[in-house]
Design a protein around this motif. Structure first.
Motif, PDB file in Angstrom:
ATOM      1  N   GLN A  94     -11.518  -8.931  -0.297  1.00  0.00           N
ATOM      2  CA  GLN A  94     -10.785  -7.678  -0.153  1.00  0.00           C
ATOM      3  C   GLN A  94     -11.422  -6.796   0.918  1.00  0.00           C
ATOM      4  O   GLN A  94     -10.720  -6.176   1.722  1.00  0.00           O
ATOM      5  N   CYS A  95     -12.764  -6.748   0.939  1.00  0.00           N
ATOM      6  CA  CYS A  95     -13.446  -5.955   1.965  1.00  0.00           C
ATOM      7  C   CYS A  95     -13.207  -6.525   3.359  1.00  0.00           C
ATOM      8  O   CYS A  95     -12.990  -5.782   4.334  1.00  0.00           O
ATOM      9  N   ALA A 147       0.832  -1.214   0.000  1.00  0.00           N
ATOM     10  CA  ALA A 147       0.000   0.000   0.000  1.00  0.00           C
ATOM     11  C   ALA A 147       0.853   1.245   0.000  1.00  0.00           C
ATOM     12  O   ALA A 147       0.562   2.233  -0.670  1.00  0.00           O
ATOM     13  N   GLN A 165      -2.852   6.783   2.128  1.00  0.00           N
ATOM     14  CA  GLN A 165      -3.200   7.040   0.726  1.00  0.00           C
ATOM     15  C   GLN A 165      -3.045   8.538   0.459  1.00  0.00           C
ATOM     16  O   GLN A 165      -4.003   9.304   0.524  1.00  0.00           O
ATOM     17  N   THR A 203      -8.201  -4.845   8.934  1.00  0.00           N
ATOM     18  CA  THR A 203      -7.072  -3.920   9.038  1.00  0.00           C
ATOM     19  C   THR A 203      -7.466  -2.668   9.807  1.00  0.00           C
ATOM     20  O   THR A 203      -6.723  -2.164  10.650  1.00  0.00           O
ATOM     21  N   ILE A 220      -6.218   6.639   7.048  1.00  0.00           N
ATOM     22  CA  ILE A 220      -6.456   6.410   5.611  1.00  0.00           C
ATOM     23  C   ILE A 220      -5.794   7.517   4.794  1.00  0.00           C
ATOM     24  O   ILE A 220      -5.149   7.282   3.774  1.00  0.00           O
ATOM     25  N   THR A 271     -14.663   0.737   4.446  1.00  0.00           N
ATOM     26  CA  THR A 271     -14.218  -0.487   3.771  1.00  0.00           C
ATOM     27  C   THR A 271     -14.520  -0.421   2.273  1.00  0.00           C
ATOM     28  O   THR A 271     -13.686  -0.798   1.444  1.00  0.00           O
ATOM     29  N   TRP A 287     -14.675   2.164   0.533  1.00  0.00           N
ATOM     30  CA  TRP A 287     -13.773   3.121  -0.117  1.00  0.00           C
ATOM     31  C   TRP A 287     -12.567   2.418  -0.744  1.00  0.00           C
ATOM     32  O   TRP A 287     -11.973   2.900  -1.695  1.00  0.00           O
ATOM     33  N   SER A 288     -12.191   1.286  -0.161  1.00  0.00           N
ATOM     34  CA  SER A 288     -10.979   0.598  -0.643  1.00  0.00           C
ATOM     35  C   SER A 288     -11.180  -0.029  -2.017  1.00  0.00           C
ATOM     36  O   SER A 288     -10.207  -0.403  -2.670  1.00  0.00           O
ATOM     37  N   GLU A 325     -12.151   3.976  -6.912  1.00  0.00           N
ATOM     38  CA  GLU A 325     -10.938   4.648  -7.380  1.00  0.00           C
ATOM     39  C   GLU A 325     -11.070   6.151  -7.520  1.00  0.00           C
ATOM     40  O   GLU A 325     -10.224   6.777  -8.102  1.00  0.00           O
ATOM     41  N   TYR A 346      -9.650  -5.602   4.459  1.00  0.00           N
ATOM     42  CA  TYR A 346      -9.522  -4.186   4.813  1.00  0.00           C
ATOM     43  C   TYR A 346     -10.277  -3.875   6.105  1.00  0.00           C
ATOM     44  O   TYR A 346      -9.828  -3.059   6.915  1.00  0.00           O
TER      45      TYR A 346
END
Length: 1112
Positions: free
Chosen positions: A966-967, A72, A1066, A973, A1062, A1028, A1030-1031, A1034, A970
């Motif tokens: 993936q959700c 990341a 990012q 996390t 976050i 979540t 949001w990950s 794009e 995250y």
């Protein structure tokens, strides 16, 4: 919804490549059947492993997270290198919602927290409306315009820097998106560069910018407004959470496309079943036509045989007639030989006499020619003698005159030579001074001409500019007159429609109201037998307003007409119209027919369609007389109204034209035929439409015309100023040109005067010229004297020779005249004998000519008969190559042929001609082949589409499983940052998403007995779900309103901390948060910029004069 994030975006790309395009037909089995296919067992097994993945230990998750953090960080670093393109720099509102002027509001590049008045939520609404042209809450755009204002404006500035900038050479470092919203709901968009210059007004350009920066305005987790945020945070239904997951990841759209494919599959199956029935029907029709064709062939063959016999029968009869005619011609040829012998004997005698006569005639002619030749010679010889005598005397006189001239010229030549020598010495010095003065004047003349050419070129350029400006001025004036005329017409129409709101009948004309009142008065005075009805448009009402334009195209001018029962009432109505309407203005038409008060029964001639109405069905008419009149005049019971051209074409292709249907009209007024359509010239109804719509349209047109006139007047003023300036410059140049030309004229005049001042040179030249002329004259005189001497000698010899020839010609003429007289007497005797012989020859020739003419006619008849025989023989051979000996006569055969033709005509009348049967046969065969090929192609398409659908469903499941994992990763996390644990479970079969979190270690008891975060656990869990999701998106920015409305202080601090983490991880992401709770501790965070929004009811002047800057 445009794209997902990261790996999810690439998965969607692969999914869409596998899916068929929207326009293609896809045939698939239902979802339940596909899940039972053996090929999908592996997919179901992988889905079953989902719950087992949740039982992984906390230590394993931490190790997984530790591995993902460098990735990341690396991704964030690469995004930082590319720049922050696509984030929002600022936004400015004008007359939007409750704000008269707000901004520009400048946002930070990382985290921006907006606090202040309740009106701050207008920023997110304006952001969604400005970028997408629609509201996230589906509110009408006109509701966003501030009360009392005509329009609203939104200006959004996007950063456009770095390697990922969009058209950086054109837009520079910033892209300004301006959205204008009018009170009537219309809107427009303008794209400007960093300096504020307009670049484009096309919506496609804005869509390209949003796609380039991956800005997903319609994604439900990109811009979360106040109403949407409340619903998401308070929602406790797992099905709503799952639906949010589908919409954020574009799976919802993919599933919708899959459902459309299933519907297309069912339609294709129906088409195949219908095609099979049509195929069997065509096969039976094919066999019936074949049987009729065979019977027609048998009759045709019999008729051909009779025609063969008829052809050879005619040949045999013609041969017999030809043999009789040939015998008569042979006898005539023998008699011709006898007549020829008599004619030859008479011609021989005549020729002998003719030879003798010609010999005498030639002698006489020869002597006459000789006499004719001698007479002119004698006359000519006499004239020649007289002429030579006179010429000799003249030559002698001239010789004496030339001798006297030569003496006089010698004396003149001596005097001239003396005068020339004295004058040459006095003129040499004057020539040198004159040449010096001319050189000075020529140099001055060249300078003036150079200046003249320069002024002329400048004047030409100014003339061209003036002509161009005058043409432009005239064109704009003409355009201004046209626009003013159109403006006056539209204002009159606007006044007419505004008046029709209070008195609807005025929409049919300004004088119609007065005419109707006059009719009522006249009817009360009993001037009418029956009260006229009209205008007919005022007697009808629309049941379906969407068909207004189509009905108006159908009825056309009948809407303005009046209906009278008899001609007496018509004349009375005409008189009333003459009183109401001006003399030259158009008047409504009048229909005269007896009133039918009982409504017609149109059940047997009207159109019946299950989906579309007729004009009669779409109208509500209280008066039966009006209904019957429209049926008689326009057949409204047989005019079908459809929604669109495509619906009409589909109806005709599948069902054909309905029974009793005479016309098919669409909503837009187009008339549809089989294979083509007629486009309506009108774009909106004139008399039957909505009055408010017409008034709004005309008001907008009047505003546009006024704006155009203002622009044209400004342009005319500019042109007039330019033309005046050019005229002043031209006048100045003309004045300078006149002065320069005066200087040139003066210089040229002085040069010419100097050149003309030849002085004594001209006298010298005159003397020299005169001396030369005297010398030449002396030479000519000497030559003339010599020539005259020679001429006198020649004339003397010629005179003597001419006198001798004259005597010889006279003697010869006398001798020839005596011989001619004796030959003439002999010629008269021979002429009498010649006449007798010619009469005998003429008699023989007449007898032979009469006989030959008779014989020639007989031969012509033989030739005609032979050609007729050849033609009939050739025709017979063409019809039947082998000769047939026919005992029957041609008349009998002709009768049999007529009877057989009658039988064939009867068959043609009953079943059609052979060509028609053949044409029907080919048409049926072609339809059968086309339908067969179509069914084969449809079968192949069904098979291919089924395979594609299976593949797409597999991709859909993989994509869904990938995004859900993936959700989950995250989500864990986020919680691990605070040493908390939680649970996220996807149930794809029931379409639910369960999410919860709690402090401490994860265990079974904790899940069943939740004592987690204080306050509203549902709201905080939903907040975690938004972070979540949001990950997997794009968009370069995220906007969230009232995210902390249902949280206590501890939850708010945790939520802010999660957002900051976050933002820190990012660095390319811009976060815009709206809250009503201001925390002073946030000001110390370097990532945070805080904006304070003022109350829209406060001081408007301070809002319009100061931009909203971030607090530092």
């Amino acid at each position: 919804m445009r794209r997902g994030a990261g790996e999810g975006r690439r998965g969607v790309g692969r999914m869409r490549k596998a899916l068929p395009p929207r326009g293609a037909s896809a045939v698939t089995e239902p979802m339940a059947q596909i899940e039972e296919e053996p090929d999908l067992q592996a997919v179901e097994e992988q889905e079953a492993e989902g719950p087992r993945a949740e039982s992984v230990s906390k230590s394993d998750k931490k190790s997984t997270l530790s591995q993902s953090e460098p990735q990341a960080s690396a991704a964030a670093a690469s995004q930082t290198v590319l720049g922050e393109s696509g984030i929002i720099e600022s936004i400015q509102l004008e007359n939007f919602m409750s704000y008269a002027m707000l901004g520009p509001v400048k946002f930070g590049s990382r985290v921006t927290i907006v606090v202040g008045s309740p009106g701050k939520s207008a920023l997110l609404i304006a952001l969604a409306v400005g970028l997408s042209g629609k509201s996230t809450d589906d509110m009408p755009l006109k509701d966003f315009v501030k009360d009392g204002e005509a329009s609203a404006s939104i200006s959004i500035t996007l950063k456009n820097q770095g390697d990922s900038a969009f058209k950086s050479a054109l837009y520079r470092d910033s892209i300004i998106v301006q959205r204008h919203i009018n009170k009537d709901g219309s809107e427009s968009c303008e794209l400007k560069n960093q300096e504020g210059n307009l670049v484009s007004s096309e919506k496609e350009e804005l869509t390209a910018i949003l796609d380039h920066f991956k800005i997903q305005v319609d994604n439900p987790v990109t811009i979360i407004g106040e109403n949407t945020g409340k619903q998401l945070l308070q929602s406790w239904l797992n099905s709503d959470r799952y639906k949010l997951f589908l919409k954020a990841s574009e799976l919802y759209q993919m599933r919708g496309e899959y459902s459309e494919s299933l519907e297309r599959k069912n339609r294709r199956h129906q088409e195949m079943e219908q095609g099979k029935g049509q195929l069997e029907k065509l096969r039976r029709q094919y066999l019936g036509i074949e049987e009729k064709f065979k019977r027609m062939v048998v009759l045709k063959e019999k008729l051909e045989d009779l025609k063969h016999e008829m052809a050879w029968a005619l040949v045999i009869e013609t041969e017999r007639e030809l043999d009789d005619m040939s015998g008569d011609v042979s006898v005539g040829d023998q008699h011709t030989g006898i007549l020829n012998q008599k004619l030859e004997a008479a011609k021989t005698k005549c020729e002998a006499v003719d030879v003798k006569q010609k010999a005498i005639h030639e002698k006489v002619q020869k002597l006459n020619d000789e006499v004719t030749e001698l007479e002119p010679k004698c006359i000519k010889a006499h004239e020649e003698v007289e002429k030579l005598d006179k010429a000799y005397i003249e030559a002698e006189t001239s010789h004496n005159s030339f001798q006297n001239d030569l003496i006089r010229l010698n004396e003149m030549a001596g005097n001239l030579h003396g005068n020339i020598k004295d004058m040459k010495e006095s003129l040499h010095l004057a020539a040198l001074e004159k040449e010096k003065n001319i050189a000075v004047l020529k140099e001055k003349l060249m300078d003036s001409k150079t200046q003249e050419d320069s002024l002329i070129q400048s004047i030409i350029v100014l003339h061209r500019v003036r002509e161009k400006d005058e043409e432009e001025y005239c064109r704009i004036r003409k355009e201004e007159v046209q626009i003013r005329q159109m403006l006056n017409e539209e204002r009159c129409l606007l006044t007419q429609w505004q008046d029709s709101q209070t008195e609807p009948i005025k929409r049919f004309g300004p004088k119609v109201s007065a005419l109707v009142e006059a009719i009522d008065n006249a009817y009360r005075e009993r001037l009418f037998t029956h009260k006229p009805i009209g205008p007919l448009g005022a007697c009808i009402h629309l049941l379906n307003p969407e068909y207004a334009l189509a009905i108006e195209c159908c009825l056309d001018d009948l809407l303005l007409n009046f209906f009278c029962d008899n001609h007496k009432d018509e004349r009375t109505l005409r008189e009333l119209m003459k009183r109401v309407y001006p003399p030259d203005s158009p008047q409504p038409g009048i229909i005269v027919s007896a009133f039918e008060c009982e409504l017609y029964d149109t059940s047997d001639r009207s159109v019946s369609h299950p989906e579309f109405p007729t004009v009669l069905e779409a109208l509500e008419i209280e008066n039966a007389v009006v209904t019957n009149a429209l049926i008689d005049m326009r057949s409204i019971e047989s005019v079908l109204l459809v929604k669109s051209d495509s619906s009409a074409v589909e109806m005709m292709d599948t069902q054909g034209l309905p029974k009793n249907c005479s016309r098919v009209l669409t909503e837009c007024g187009d008339e549809v035929f089989e294979g083509c359509s007629s486009i309506c010239e009108k774009s909106r109804p004139t008399y039957l439409g909505c009055a408010e719509t017409h008034i709004s349209y005309l008001e907008k047109e009047v505003e546009n015309k006024v704006a155009q006139l203002s622009a044209l007047e400004q342009h005319v003023h500019t042109l007039a100023t330019d033309m005046k300036t050019n005229q002043e410059t031209m006048d100045s140049h003309y004045q300078n040109l006149r002065e320069t030309r005066v200087q040139i004229t003066n210089a040229m005049r002085e040069i010419k005067n100097l050149e003309r001042e030849k002085g004594n040179y001209s006298a010298l030249l005159a003397l020299e010229k005169e001396a030369q002329e005297v010398k030449e004259k002396m030479k000519m005189v000497e030559e003339n004297i010599k020539a005259q001497k020679e001429e006198m000698g020649i004339l003397g010899r010629l005179k003597r020779e001419a006198e001798r020839k004259k005597g010889e010609f006279k003697l010869k003429c006398s001798q020839v005249s005596d011989v001619v007289k004796s030959l003439m007497r002999e010629q008269n005797q021979v002429t009498l004998e010649m006449n007798t012989q010619q009469e005998a020859v003429l008699h023989c020739e007449n007898l032979l000519k009469h006989h030959l003419n008779s014989l020639r006619e007989q031969k012509k008849e033989v030739d005609v008969k032979e050609r007729e025989l050849k033609r009939e023989t050739a025709l017979a051979k063409y019809i039947c190559p082998e000769r047939i000996e026919i005992p029957r006569a041609s008349k009998i055969l002709d009768k049999e042929i007529d009877e057989l033709k009658h039988v064939i005509q009867t068959e043609n009348y009953a079943h059609g001609s052979r060509e028609e049967l053949k044409k029907q046969y080919e048409e049926v065969k072609k339809k059968y082949q086309n339908l067969s090929e179509k069914l084969k192609a449809l079968k192949v398409l069904l098979k291919t589409s089924h395979e594609v659908m299976i593949q797409n469903y597999v991709v859909y499941n993989k994509r869904r499983r990938s995004l859900s994992l993936q959700c989950k990763l995250y989500f864990h996390t986020l919680l691990s940052q605070w040493s908390h644990c939680g649970k996220m479970r996807f149930d794809h079969e029931n379409e639910t998403l369960f999410i919860e979190g709690q402090p401490g270690e994860e265990n079974e008891i904790a899940f069943s007995n939740l004592q987690g975060f204080p306050g509203n656990r549902c709201s905080f869990s939903n907040f975690l779900l938004i972070l979540t999701l949001w990950s997997i998106t794009e968009s370069p920015f995220r906007c969230l309103d009232i995210f902390d409305a249902y949280m206590d202080k501890e939850q708010q601090e945790m939520a802010m901390d999660l957002i900051f983490k976050i933002a820190h991880s990012q660095q390319h992401l811009q976060l815009i948060l709206l809250t009503s709770q201001y925390t002073s501790s946030l000001s110390s965070n370097p990532l945070v910029e805080i904006l304070q929004i003022q109350d829209p009811k406060g001081d408007m002047e301070s809002q319009s004069s100061q931009a909203v800057e971030p607090e530092t």
